[in-house]
Design a protein around this motif. Structure first.
Motif, short mmCIF file in Angstrom:
data_model
loop_
_atom_site.label_atom_id
_atom_site.label_comp_id
_atom_site.label_asym_id
_atom_site.label_seq_id
_atom_site.Cartn_x
_atom_site.Cartn_y
_atom_site.Cartn_z
N VAL A 219 -15.12 -4.55 -5.87
CA VAL A 219 -15.12 -5.17 -4.54
C VAL A 219 -16.38 -4.83 -3.75
O VAL A 219 -16.80 -3.68 -3.69
N TYR A 220 -17.00 -5.85 -3.17
CA TYR A 220 -17.98 -5.59 -2.09
C TYR A 220 -17.43 -6.30 -0.86
O TYR A 220 -16.98 -7.45 -0.93
N SER A 221 -17.42 -5.56 0.24
CA SER A 221 -16.73 -6.03 1.45
C SER A 221 -17.73 -6.06 2.60
O SER A 221 -18.16 -5.01 3.09
N VAL A 222 -18.16 -7.26 2.98
CA VAL A 222 -19.19 -7.40 4.01
C VAL A 222 -19.07 -8.79 4.61
O VAL A 222 -18.59 -9.73 3.96
N ASN A 223 -19.45 -8.92 5.87
CA ASN A 223 -19.41 -10.23 6.52
C ASN A 223 -20.69 -10.99 6.20
O ASN A 223 -21.72 -10.80 6.85
N GLU A 224 -20.63 -11.83 5.15
CA GLU A 224 -21.84 -12.53 4.70
C GLU A 224 -22.29 -13.57 5.71
O GLU A 224 -23.36 -14.16 5.58
N GLY A 225 -21.50 -13.79 6.75
CA GLY A 225 -21.93 -14.69 7.83
C GLY A 225 -23.16 -14.15 8.54
O GLY A 225 -23.88 -14.89 9.21
N ASN A 226 -23.39 -12.84 8.38
CA ASN A 226 -24.57 -12.23 9.02
C ASN A 226 -25.78 -12.21 8.09
O ASN A 226 -26.79 -11.58 8.41
N PHE A 227 -25.67 -12.88 6.93
CA PHE A 227 -26.71 -12.76 5.88
C PHE A 227 -28.12 -12.87 6.43
O PHE A 227 -28.98 -12.04 6.17
N TRP A 228 -28.39 -13.88 7.26
CA TRP A 228 -29.76 -14.09 7.72
C TRP A 228 -30.15 -13.15 8.85
O TRP A 228 -31.30 -13.14 9.30
N GLN A 229 -29.21 -12.32 9.28
CA GLN A 229 -29.52 -11.29 10.30
C GLN A 229 -29.92 -9.98 9.64
O GLN A 229 -30.32 -9.04 10.30
N TRP A 230 -29.69 -9.87 8.29
CA TRP A 230 -29.95 -8.60 7.63
C TRP A 230 -31.41 -8.43 7.26
O TRP A 230 -32.16 -9.41 7.14
N GLU A 231 -31.78 -7.17 7.02
CA GLU A 231 -33.07 -6.89 6.39
C GLU A 231 -33.08 -7.54 4.99
O GLU A 231 -32.03 -7.74 4.37
N GLU A 232 -34.28 -7.79 4.47
CA GLU A 232 -34.44 -8.42 3.15
C GLU A 232 -33.75 -7.59 2.05
O GLU A 232 -33.17 -8.12 1.10
N SER A 233 -33.73 -6.25 2.23
CA SER A 233 -33.12 -5.39 1.19
C SER A 233 -31.64 -5.73 1.00
O SER A 233 -31.14 -5.78 -0.13
N GLN A 339 -33.71 1.72 0.01
CA GLN A 339 -34.78 2.71 -0.06
C GLN A 339 -35.99 2.18 -0.84
O GLN A 339 -37.13 2.48 -0.49
N ASP A 340 -35.74 1.33 -1.84
CA ASP A 340 -36.89 0.72 -2.55
C ASP A 340 -37.69 -0.16 -1.57
O ASP A 340 -38.91 -0.10 -1.52
N HIS A 341 -36.97 -0.93 -0.75
CA HIS A 341 -37.68 -1.77 0.22
C HIS A 341 -38.44 -0.91 1.23
O HIS A 341 -39.58 -1.21 1.60
N ALA A 342 -37.81 0.20 1.64
CA ALA A 342 -38.47 1.07 2.65
C ALA A 342 -39.76 1.64 2.08
O ALA A 342 -40.78 1.73 2.76
N LYS A 343 -39.73 2.00 0.75
CA LYS A 343 -40.94 2.56 0.10
C LYS A 343 -42.05 1.50 0.06
O LYS A 343 -43.21 1.79 0.29
N ARG A 344 -41.65 0.27 -0.20
CA ARG A 344 -42.68 -0.78 -0.36
C ARG A 344 -43.29 -1.18 0.98
O ARG A 344 -44.41 -1.66 1.05
#
Ligand code: P6P
Length: 345
Positions: A219-233, A339-344
């Motif tokens: 299970v992954y449990s998240v409100n995907e309605g916010n997808f475009w509000q998230w960081e790219e990671s 963390q990979d995104h933060a490093k890049r």
């Protein structure tokens, strides 16, 4: 009646908490003040749960239970009548307890002080009285979340500065899930244990001890309605679980039910930060920290994405952080994207 059933009937919440507190706090005996205190506090929490469960079961039948009060709370959220009722239930059951001096709740701007218990009151209850209250009017599950901390100092200025400490300071934490049955899940630091309310007895009866969260779950449990509000990671993480077999999305809009599913079946719950709200939505002191305490006790992980959730020190009572919580392998996968995104960058 088989021996097993009798034994389970006898393991009520209060007896279990006493045993647990003695083991956890190295209390010398069941009679130690702290063991007795925590047991008494948990009993009051159970009483609050019973009163709220009863009201919820009749919500559709009673006037004045469903719907909104017309006010807006400190979070800027419309207040449901059930929010107010549940908040007041916790206050009233602790007024007579003598143990709790302060109650800090999602619904109240400042803590509520019980003068007759202060300043000797040794404990503070932090709670979200009805979490996911938008589900009340549609008869879906909601929950209460609680955390118990030691009162430190006198707090004479009412600022409750001693509450602005990390989640390791919690003595006990848990939740009550109001679903087809009412389930109370708690920990005092020696594992996670669940109880089911037997309405005919009016008692929470032990259901499972030392619950262990699966290392990994589907299970992954998240409100995907916010997808475009998230960081790219986070978007990359979501694309990953979309592409790979073995993942399934489950999201109820009520944190306690979503967390309970993750605890029992494994997986990960996420409420990430967003571009316009990097701190996310969930409140640290009475939502994320109690759940993090519990999930870590069950062998899981809880993170802000960059830090261990229990290490976070709030600078205000209603402090918010992103929350990634659940099975170790699934939380680590999300952290690796972040963390990979933060490093890049
Ligand atoms: P969204 C309910 O308001 C709550 O605090 C949690 O119970 C729940 O997980 C979350 O907010 C849902 O928020 O933005 O997905 O509706």
């Amino acid at each position: 009646v088989p021996e097993q059933a009798l034994d389970r009937d006898c393991t009520t919440l209060s007896r279990h908490v006493l045993q647990q507190t003695v083991k956890t706090r190295n209390a010398p005996s069941l009679l130690s003040p702290e063991a007795q205190d925590i047991s008494a506090i948990m009993n009051r929490i159970a009483l609050a749960g019973k009163l709220i469960a009863r009201r919820l079961s009749r919500a559709g039948l009673m006037a004045g239970v469903l719907g909104f009060t017309g006010e807006v709370n400190v979070q800027g959220e419309s207040v449901k009548k059930m929010d107010v009722y549940a908040n007041d239930v916790f206050i009233s059951v602790f007024k007579q307890s003598g143990l709790v001096c302060r109650l800090a709740s999602e619904e109240m701007d400042k803590p509520y002080y019980i003068p007759e218990n202060c300043p000797i009151g040794r404990y503070t209850l932090l709670y979200d009285p009805i979490d996911g209250s938008s589900n009340v009017d549609i008869n879906l599950n909601v929950g209460s979340i609680f955390s118990i901390r030691q009162q430190e100092g006198e707090d004479l200025d009412g600022e409750a500065a001693d509450l602005l400490q990390d989640g390791h300071k919690q003595i006990a934490a848990g939740y009550i899930l109001y679903g087809p049955s009412t389930v109370l899940v708690y920990s005092v630091g020696d594992g996670v244990h669940s109880f089911i309310l037997d309405p005919s007895l009016g008692e929470f009866i032990l259901a499972e001890e030392h619950i262990k969260i699966p290392e990994h779950g589907p299970v992954y449990s998240v409100n995907e309605g916010n997808f475009w509000q998230w960081e790219e990671s986070l978007r990359d993480y979501t694309r990953y679980v979309h592409r790979h077999e073995g993942y399934t999305a489950r999201y109820s809009g009520a944190l306690v039910g979503d967390i309970h599913r993750i605890l029992l079946q494994g997986g990960v719950f996420l409420y990430p930060g967003m571009l316009n709200k990097p701190e996310g939505k969930l409140r640290l002191l009475y939502e994320s920290a109690p759940l993090a305490f519990l999930i870590e006790q069950a062998g899981g992980k809880a993170s802000t994405g960059m830090n261990r959730l229990l290490d976070v020190v709030p600078d205000k009572l209603h402090y918010r952080t992103p929350l990634i919580i659940g099975s170790p392998k699934d939380v680590q996968l999300v952290e690796s994207f972040i963390q990979d995104h933060a490093k890049r960058n």
